[in-house]
Scaffold this motif. Sequence first.
Motif, short mmCIF file in Angstrom:
data_model
loop_
_atom_site.label_atom_id
_atom_site.label_comp_id
_atom_site.label_asym_id
_atom_site.label_seq_id
_atom_site.Cartn_x
_atom_site.Cartn_y
_atom_site.Cartn_z
N GLY A 216 -4.49 2.83 -2.74
CA GLY A 216 -4.07 2.81 -1.20
C GLY A 216 -4.72 2.87 -0.19
O GLY A 216 -4.83 2.17 0.06
N PRO A 217 -5.54 3.48 -0.02
CA PRO A 217 -7.16 3.16 1.00
C PRO A 217 -7.64 1.38 0.88
O PRO A 217 -7.94 1.42 2.11
N GLY A 218 -7.76 0.35 0.02
CA GLY A 218 -7.79 -1.06 0.23
C GLY A 218 -6.41 -1.57 0.92
O GLY A 218 -6.69 -1.88 1.36
N TYR A 219 -5.26 -0.56 1.35
CA TYR A 219 -4.35 -1.58 1.74
C TYR A 219 -3.69 -1.27 2.87
O TYR A 219 -3.18 -2.05 3.61
N GLY B 34 0.78 -1.51 0.27
CA GLY B 34 -0.18 0.15 0.24
C GLY B 34 1.03 1.36 0.18
O GLY B 34 0.62 2.66 -0.89
N LEU B 35 2.24 0.98 0.81
CA LEU B 35 2.90 2.60 1.21
C LEU B 35 3.14 2.64 0.01
O LEU B 35 3.82 3.53 -1.28
N LEU B 36 3.95 2.04 -1.10
CA LEU B 36 5.03 1.70 -2.56
C LEU B 36 3.56 2.15 -3.42
O LEU B 36 3.62 3.16 -4.42
N ILE B 37 2.62 1.61 -3.90
CA ILE B 37 1.43 1.72 -4.40
C ILE B 37 1.13 3.15 -4.46
O ILE B 37 0.83 3.66 -5.49
N THR B 38 0.71 3.75 -3.08
CA THR B 38 0.20 5.17 -3.30
C THR B 38 1.91 5.97 -3.41
O THR B 38 1.40 7.30 -3.87
N LEU B 39 2.67 6.13 -2.33
CA LEU B 39 4.00 6.93 -3.46
C LEU B 39 4.10 7.18 -4.47
O LEU B 39 4.47 8.13 -5.32
N THR B 40 3.96 5.71 -5.65
CA THR B 40 4.49 5.86 -7.13
C THR B 40 3.34 6.82 -7.36
O THR B 40 3.54 7.45 -8.25
N GLY B 41 1.64 6.22 -7.03
CA GLY B 41 0.71 7.74 -7.52
C GLY B 41 1.24 9.17 -7.01
O GLY B 41 1.28 9.82 -8.24
N VAL B 42 1.42 9.14 -5.92
CA VAL B 42 2.44 10.66 -5.23
C VAL B 42 3.01 11.50 -6.51
O VAL B 42 3.08 12.68 -7.02
#
Length: 299
Positions: A227-230, A9-17
Amino acid sequence: MQLTRRAKGLLITLTGVSLLIPDALSIRLAGLDSWNVVFWRSLLGGLVVMLVVLVTRRHEGPLKALRLSRLGLLLVALICTANIGFVMAMHHTKAANVLIVLALSPMFSALFDRLLFQLRLATRTWLAILSCLIGVTILVIDGLGGGTHLGNLIALGTAMLMGLEFSLMGQVQQRQIWPALSLAYLLSAAIAALMVSSITLEGANIPIVMAMGLLIVPFSFMLICLGPGYIPAPEVAIMLLLETVMGPLLVWWVLGEDPGRYALLGGAIVVTTLICHAITDLMQDRRERRAALKKGSAG
């Protein structure tokens, strides 16, 4: 090494941001007024997300691939309204006022998580929210004040909508996130089309507009919305503040527009907080995994 759910989740969100960081610069370089920006980024972004959904789920058929539940339809309304609310707030008050009020969205997300879904937030995340709020305040302190009460109220309402939006993303089935995002963007584009006298790209920096609408907006938010799914929704909202910090700094670096004497200090506080919070989360996750393994082997 297999990633844990939290690490993923952190990796997905950080990549998106990270993909979203050039957004503020692209808006400045696009050469369009606010509503035209909303129209083109929403139209192009919505079409790209819809295309991704239809291609990846082509075996299901369009109707099934884009089907939404009632919660999914509510998410469409929230994303669309927050998108429009941001533009209206920027039109009626100072950008600095909008940024500091929107920095409250993680707090609203945590409150909605607690009130609606009985989810508790770790103390360290509350501390991170407070630290980031202080950092964003310092970041924009030179531009605070002025504006109108209407603009400030719209910004507050938008922050609340964003908080609810992130909380709801954690509850909606993940397969509905991208269809909801696509429909929300297209609805935003339809509303924006009613607000402008012309939707032509005459005088615009077309390559920048295309990059913004076809790449930056759709792919960054497709990842962020997963992200909120993880991980807890407030943590996703906190990480989104990284774009609030890095976006103006990128504009400063490329266009030479000084964001203010406190920008580096405020930005450093936010970035340091996010790094420390992520490291703490991963360390806690590792301890929990070790404890689970020991318990399993003992049993």
